[in-house]
Structure formats: structure tokens, C-alpha cells
Design an enzyme around this catalytic site. Structure first.
Site, PDB file in Angstrom:
ATOM      1  CB  CYS A  45      -8.770  -7.701 -17.255  1.00 60.19           C
ATOM      2  SG  CYS A  45     -10.071  -6.906 -16.306  1.00 60.19           S
TER       3      CYS A  45
HETATM    4  C1  BEZ Z   1      -8.580  -6.702 -12.457  1.00 58.65           C
HETATM    5  O1  BEZ Z   1      -8.798  -7.069 -13.598  1.00 58.65           O
HETATM    6  O2  BEZ Z   1      -7.693  -7.186 -11.787  1.00 58.65           O
HETATM    7  C2  BEZ Z   1      -9.422  -5.625 -11.840  1.00 58.65           C
HETATM    8  C3  BEZ Z   1     -10.030  -4.659 -12.622  1.00 58.65           C
HETATM    9  C4  BEZ Z   1     -10.778  -3.655 -12.027  1.00 58.65           C
HETATM   10  C5  BEZ Z   1     -10.914  -3.629 -10.645  1.00 58.65           C
HETATM   11  C6  BEZ Z   1     -10.325  -4.614  -9.866  1.00 58.65           C
HETATM   12  C7  BEZ Z   1      -9.563  -5.623 -10.458  1.00 58.65           C
END
Ligand code: BEZ
Length: 210
Positions: A45
Site C-alpha cells: 500500500c
Molecule cells: C501490503 O500492503 O503490503 C499488504 C496489506 C495487507 C495484507 C498484505 C499486504
């Protein structure tokens, strides 16, 4: 019932990093990209939100507003923005909706419990100035999206909203288009007086209309 293309994007009031918004007012006469991400302070994210900030001028150029969403509160979004700037070189320069009660996430079907429990998945809604949903996509948490593809798709959406063409596989701005099948040859002659190349009667190729 799940939202579908052509449906009116549900209206809502929400707290964002740039104050309270009413979504339909926010849309106004613009195109909008509403995109959710699972959680603040997560790695994928962080890269996505930084990249969206970097390419915001490309959305601006197309008359498109962008707005993010996750189930975290505004304070968390603001604190995380500093990390995004530090690691990606760009701080979010667009509003991020705080949806801790998951009201908007549920309204838009952004929670897929069999994939990701109570967090939002990576949803994208492209909404037109008529407030109708023009494009939707859903990626899992583990796969960051290609936001350049969203720009490419918006180029197609905006072009095909104006002209009687569709865009072929992997089309990019400036490349040849296809006359929509619903247009007869007679009608097509009026709209495309310089003609087209018919590879098949149903596959009529024209330069991109301007
Ligand atoms: C991420 O943004 O890296 C992420 C968010 C939730 C679960 C797995 C990865």
C-alpha cells in the site's frame, strides 16, 4: 446486490485527510478514481499510494480526481503519509477516506471476507461525471496494482464516451481504434468520412478520432 458497471456510484458522507466530503458533490462534473487499499503502514500500500501521488498530474490532465480509502482513521492516514513521502518521495496529494466502521467499504463491496477477513481488498472504481460506474477492478492484498493501466483505461473510457469507437487489445492513446459494431457502414460513412480499413466486415479500423 453487488455493484455493476453502469450503476450509479452510491453516495456517502465521509471523513477524509482533506476534510469531510459528500461523494457526489466531490465528483461534481469530473471523472473520479476511488481506490481502496487494505491497511495503513503496510508495504505494498505504501508503494501504491506514493505512486498515485507521483502520477496525480496525469489524472489532473484528464480531468480525473483521485481518492483513496482504507478502514483506518484519519490520524493514522496522516501519520502514514509521512512514511510514504520518506520512502516513495511523494506524500499523498489527494484525499484518503477514513472508513473505520467499514460503511463505505460495505457499500462498495470492498470487503471480501474469504480473501482478507475484515480489511478492504484493492478495489478500483472509475466513475464518470454522470456518477455512473465505468470500470471496476479488484486485486488481492498481495498484488500491487498497475496504476498506469488505470490511466490507459481512462483514455479509452473518455474517448469511447465521445466517439463511436472501441479500443483494441493493449491500445494506447494515439493508436488506431475500431468502429463499434452497432454502427452500420452507412452510419460509419458519416462519422468517418475519410474511411476505414475493414479487415472483416465486423473489424473496421480507423485512426483515433480527435
Ligand atoms: C501490503 O500492503 O503490503 C499488504 C496489506 C495487507 C495484507 C498484505 C499486504
Amino acid at each position: 446486490m453487488a455493484l455493476q458497471l453502469g450503476d450509479t456510484a452510491p453516495d456517502f458522507t465521509a471523513e477524509t485527510t482533506e476534510g469531510t466530503i459528500r461523494f457526489h458533490e466531490f465528483i461534481g462534473d469530473s471523472w473520479v478514481v476511488l481506490f481502496s487499499h487494505p491497511k495503513d503502514f503496510t508495504p505494498v500500500c505504501t508503494t501504491e499510494l506514493g505512486y498515485m501521488a507521483k502520477i496525480k498530474p496525469e489524472f489532473d490532465k484528464r480531468g480525473v480526481k483521485i481518492i483513496g480509502l482504507s478502514v483506518d482513521p484519519v490520524d493514522s492516514h496522516k501519520a502514514w503519509s509521512k512514511d510514504i513521502e520518506e520512502t516513495q518521495g511523494y506524500a499523498p496529494n489527494y484525499p484518503i477516506i477514513a472508513d473505520p466502521e467499514r460503511k463505505i467499504a460495505n457499500l462498495y463491496g470492498m470487503i471480501h471476507p474469504n480473501a482478507l477477513d475484515t480489511l478492504t481488498v484493492r478495489s478500483v472504481f472509475v466513475i464518470g461525471p454522470d456518477k455512473k460506474i465505468k470500470l471496476m477492478l479488484t486485486y488481492p492484498a498481495s498484488t500491487g496494482r498497475n496504476f498506469d493501466e488505470i490511466l490507459r483505461a481512462i483514455d479509452s473510457l473518455q474517448l469511447t464516451a465521445k466517439h463511436s469507437v472501441a479500443t483494441p487489445v493493449n491500445w494506447k492513446e494515439g493508436e488506431d481504434c475500431i468502429i463499434v459494431p452497432s454502427l452500420s457502414d452507412e452510419e460509419a460513412k458519416k462519422k468517418f468520412p475519410t474511411g476505414w480499413k475493414a479487415l472483416k466486415p465486423y473489424l473496421r479500423v480507423v485512426p483515433q478520432p480527435r
